[in-house]
Design a protein around this motif. Structure first.
Motif, PDB file in Angstrom:
ATOM      1  N   LYS A   1       0.826  -1.200   0.000  1.00  0.00           N
ATOM      2  CA  LYS A   1       0.000   0.000   0.000  1.00  0.00           C
ATOM      3  C   LYS A   1       0.870   1.265   0.000  1.00  0.00           C
ATOM      4  O   LYS A   1       0.575   2.210  -0.715  1.00  0.00           O
ATOM      5  CB  LYS A   1      -0.924  -0.060   1.223  1.00  0.00           C
ATOM      6  CG  LYS A   1      -1.728   1.178   1.442  1.00  0.00           C
ATOM      7  CD  LYS A   1      -3.105   1.035   0.908  1.00  0.00           C
ATOM      8  CE  LYS A   1      -3.876   2.278   1.270  1.00  0.00           C
ATOM      9  NZ  LYS A   1      -4.792   2.666   0.307  1.00  0.00           N
ATOM     10  N   GLU A   2       1.913   1.238   0.813  1.00  0.00           N
ATOM     11  CA  GLU A   2       2.812   2.395   0.880  1.00  0.00           C
ATOM     12  C   GLU A   2       3.469   2.666  -0.474  1.00  0.00           C
ATOM     13  O   GLU A   2       3.589   3.809  -0.896  1.00  0.00           O
ATOM     14  CB  GLU A   2       3.891   2.130   1.931  1.00  0.00           C
ATOM     15  CG  GLU A   2       4.076   3.251   2.907  1.00  0.00           C
ATOM     16  CD  GLU A   2       5.088   2.872   3.952  1.00  0.00           C
ATOM     17  OE1 GLU A   2       6.273   3.141   3.709  1.00  0.00           O
ATOM     18  OE2 GLU A   2       4.686   2.309   4.979  1.00  0.00           O
ATOM     19  N   MET A   3       3.909   1.610  -1.109  1.00  0.00           N
ATOM     20  CA  MET A   3       4.554   1.744  -2.419  1.00  0.00           C
ATOM     21  C   MET A   3       3.587   2.320  -3.448  1.00  0.00           C
ATOM     22  O   MET A   3       3.968   3.138  -4.271  1.00  0.00           O
ATOM     23  CB  MET A   3       5.083   0.383  -2.880  1.00  0.00           C
ATOM     24  CG  MET A   3       5.960   0.475  -4.087  1.00  0.00           C
ATOM     25  SD  MET A   3       7.421   1.470  -3.796  1.00  0.00           S
ATOM     26  CE  MET A   3       8.600   0.226  -3.488  1.00  0.00           C
ATOM     27  N   LEU A   4       2.358   1.905  -3.386  1.00  0.00           N
ATOM     28  CA  LEU A   4       1.344   2.418  -4.305  1.00  0.00           C
ATOM     29  C   LEU A   4       1.128   3.913  -4.073  1.00  0.00           C
ATOM     30  O   LEU A   4       1.003   4.683  -5.036  1.00  0.00           O
ATOM     31  CB  LEU A   4       0.035   1.648  -4.122  1.00  0.00           C
ATOM     32  CG  LEU A   4      -1.078   1.985  -5.098  1.00  0.00           C
ATOM     33  CD1 LEU A   4      -0.633   1.777  -6.535  1.00  0.00           C
ATOM     34  CD2 LEU A   4      -2.311   1.150  -4.805  1.00  0.00           C
ATOM     35  N   ASP A   5       1.155   4.347  -2.825  1.00  0.00           N
ATOM     36  CA  ASP A   5       1.016   5.776  -2.518  1.00  0.00           C
ATOM     37  C   ASP A   5       2.186   6.574  -3.085  1.00  0.00           C
ATOM     38  O   ASP A   5       2.008   7.669  -3.626  1.00  0.00           O
ATOM     39  CB  ASP A   5       0.926   5.993  -1.002  1.00  0.00           C
ATOM     40  CG  ASP A   5      -0.381   5.485  -0.428  1.00  0.00           C
ATOM     41  OD1 ASP A   5      -1.342   5.329  -1.207  1.00  0.00           O
ATOM     42  OD2 ASP A   5      -0.432   5.237   0.795  1.00  0.00           O
ATOM     43  N   VAL A   6       3.366   6.018  -2.969  1.00  0.00           N
ATOM     44  CA  VAL A   6       4.557   6.688  -3.507  1.00  0.00           C
ATOM     45  C   VAL A   6       4.448   6.801  -5.018  1.00  0.00           C
ATOM     46  O   VAL A   6       4.722   7.856  -5.594  1.00  0.00           O
ATOM     47  CB  VAL A   6       5.844   5.931  -3.094  1.00  0.00           C
ATOM     48  CG1 VAL A   6       7.041   6.468  -3.847  1.00  0.00           C
ATOM     49  CG2 VAL A   6       6.050   5.997  -1.599  1.00  0.00           C
ATOM     50  N   LEU A   7       4.042   5.738  -5.651  1.00  0.00           N
ATOM     51  CA  LEU A   7       3.907   5.758  -7.112  1.00  0.00           C
ATOM     52  C   LEU A   7       2.824   6.735  -7.563  1.00  0.00           C
ATOM     53  O   LEU A   7       2.984   7.428  -8.561  1.00  0.00           O
ATOM     54  CB  LEU A   7       3.599   4.357  -7.637  1.00  0.00           C
ATOM     55  CG  LEU A   7       4.751   3.367  -7.612  1.00  0.00           C
ATOM     56  CD1 LEU A   7       4.259   1.990  -8.026  1.00  0.00           C
ATOM     57  CD2 LEU A   7       5.873   3.825  -8.517  1.00  0.00           C
ATOM     58  N   GLN A   8       1.751   6.814  -6.852  1.00  0.00           N
ATOM     59  CA  GLN A   8       0.664   7.713  -7.229  1.00  0.00           C
ATOM     60  C   GLN A   8       1.045   9.177  -7.013  1.00  0.00           C
ATOM     61  O   GLN A   8       0.569  10.048  -7.731  1.00  0.00           O
ATOM     62  CB  GLN A   8      -0.605   7.372  -6.449  1.00  0.00           C
ATOM     63  CG  GLN A   8      -1.241   6.083  -6.910  1.00  0.00           C
ATOM     64  CD  GLN A   8      -2.441   5.699  -6.066  1.00  0.00           C
ATOM     65  OE1 GLN A   8      -2.618   6.169  -4.945  1.00  0.00           O
ATOM     66  NE2 GLN A   8      -3.275   4.816  -6.617  1.00  0.00           N
ATOM     67  N   SER A   9       1.899   9.427  -6.064  1.00  0.00           N
ATOM     68  CA  SER A   9       2.282  10.818  -5.785  1.00  0.00           C
ATOM     69  C   SER A   9       3.522  11.251  -6.569  1.00  0.00           C
ATOM     70  O   SER A   9       3.924  12.408  -6.506  1.00  0.00           O
ATOM     71  CB  SER A   9       2.530  11.000  -4.283  1.00  0.00           C
ATOM     72  OG  SER A   9       3.648  10.233  -3.882  1.00  0.00           O
ATOM     73  N   TYR A  10       4.105  10.330  -7.323  1.00  0.00           N
ATOM     74  CA  TYR A  10       5.325  10.646  -8.083  1.00  0.00           C
ATOM     75  C   TYR A  10       5.019  11.656  -9.182  1.00  0.00           C
ATOM     76  O   TYR A  10       4.047  11.538  -9.915  1.00  0.00           O
ATOM     77  CB  TYR A  10       5.925   9.386  -8.696  1.00  0.00           C
ATOM     78  CG  TYR A  10       7.114   9.660  -9.576  1.00  0.00           C
ATOM     79  CD1 TYR A  10       8.339   9.967  -9.024  1.00  0.00           C
ATOM     80  CD2 TYR A  10       7.002   9.638 -10.954  1.00  0.00           C
ATOM     81  CE1 TYR A  10       9.438  10.241  -9.819  1.00  0.00           C
ATOM     82  CE2 TYR A  10       8.085   9.903 -11.764  1.00  0.00           C
ATOM     83  CZ  TYR A  10       9.299  10.206 -11.192  1.00  0.00           C
ATOM     84  OH  TYR A  10      10.384  10.472 -11.983  1.00  0.00           O
ATOM     85  N   ASP A  11       5.899  12.647  -9.287  1.00  0.00           N
ATOM     86  CA  ASP A  11       5.774  13.669 -10.325  1.00  0.00           C
ATOM     87  C   ASP A  11       7.153  13.852 -10.954  1.00  0.00           C
ATOM     88  O   ASP A  11       8.091  14.302 -10.294  1.00  0.00           O
ATOM     89  CB  ASP A  11       5.280  14.973  -9.725  1.00  0.00           C
ATOM     90  CG  ASP A  11       5.077  16.069 -10.755  1.00  0.00           C
ATOM     91  OD1 ASP A  11       5.186  15.782 -11.965  1.00  0.00           O
ATOM     92  OD2 ASP A  11       4.804  17.209 -10.343  1.00  0.00           O
ATOM     93  N   SER A  12       7.285  13.494 -12.204  1.00  0.00           N
ATOM     94  CA  SER A  12       8.593  13.554 -12.864  1.00  0.00           C
ATOM     95  C   SER A  12       9.146  14.973 -12.938  1.00  0.00           C
ATOM     96  O   SER A  12      10.355  15.163 -13.034  1.00  0.00           O
ATOM     97  CB  SER A  12       8.522  12.942 -14.263  1.00  0.00           C
ATOM     98  OG  SER A  12       7.663  13.682 -15.090  1.00  0.00           O
ATOM     99  N   SER A  13       8.281  15.980 -12.881  1.00  0.00           N
ATOM    100  CA  SER A  13       8.781  17.355 -12.933  1.00  0.00           C
ATOM    101  C   SER A  13       9.520  17.744 -11.656  1.00  0.00           C
ATOM    102  O   SER A  13      10.245  18.734 -11.632  1.00  0.00           O
ATOM    103  CB  SER A  13       7.638  18.336 -13.197  1.00  0.00           C
ATOM    104  OG  SER A  13       6.726  18.315 -12.111  1.00  0.00           O
TER     105      SER A  13
END
Length: 107
Positions: A1-13
């Motif tokens: 679940k934590e990893m999914l949150d990190v991936l969803q909040s990732y912003d390449s900019s």
């Protein structure tokens, strides 16, 4: 679940590595465009010795010639679309050898 949150909040900019790669690509494309625009002059410079150069010292002529060879090598490596026109590995080597022979004759 934590990893999914990190991936969803990732912003390449906001990713420094991604931004550095984007900037590096932009610089490379700028260099490539300049090389392609300058290709005829770069190749002509390998053939020509100007009057100004005839009055230079041997060391100064060598510096000018080395700079020209560097540009020609950059053109060969970074602008492959120019290879078929007037520059291939053997053609470039021949031009460099001719330049070295002319330099020896001048000294």
């Amino acid at each position: 679940k934590e990893m999914l949150d990190v991936l969803q909040s990732y912003d390449s900019s906001n990713d420094a590595v991604v931004q550095e790669r984007v900037e590096r690509k932009a610089r490379r494309l700028e260099v490539l465009q300049t090389l392609q625009q300058d290709a005829p002059g770069i190749l002509q410079d390998l053939r020509d010795i100007s009057q100004k150069e005839a009055s230079m010292t041997r060391e100064e002529r060598q510096q000018v010639q080395l700079a020209r060879w560097q540009r020609a090598l950059e053109l060969y490596v970074y602008a492959p679309s120019q290879k078929g026109k007037d520059l291939d590995s053997l053609g470039l080597l021949e031009k460099l050898i001719e330049g070295a022979a002319e330099e020896e004759q001048l000294s």
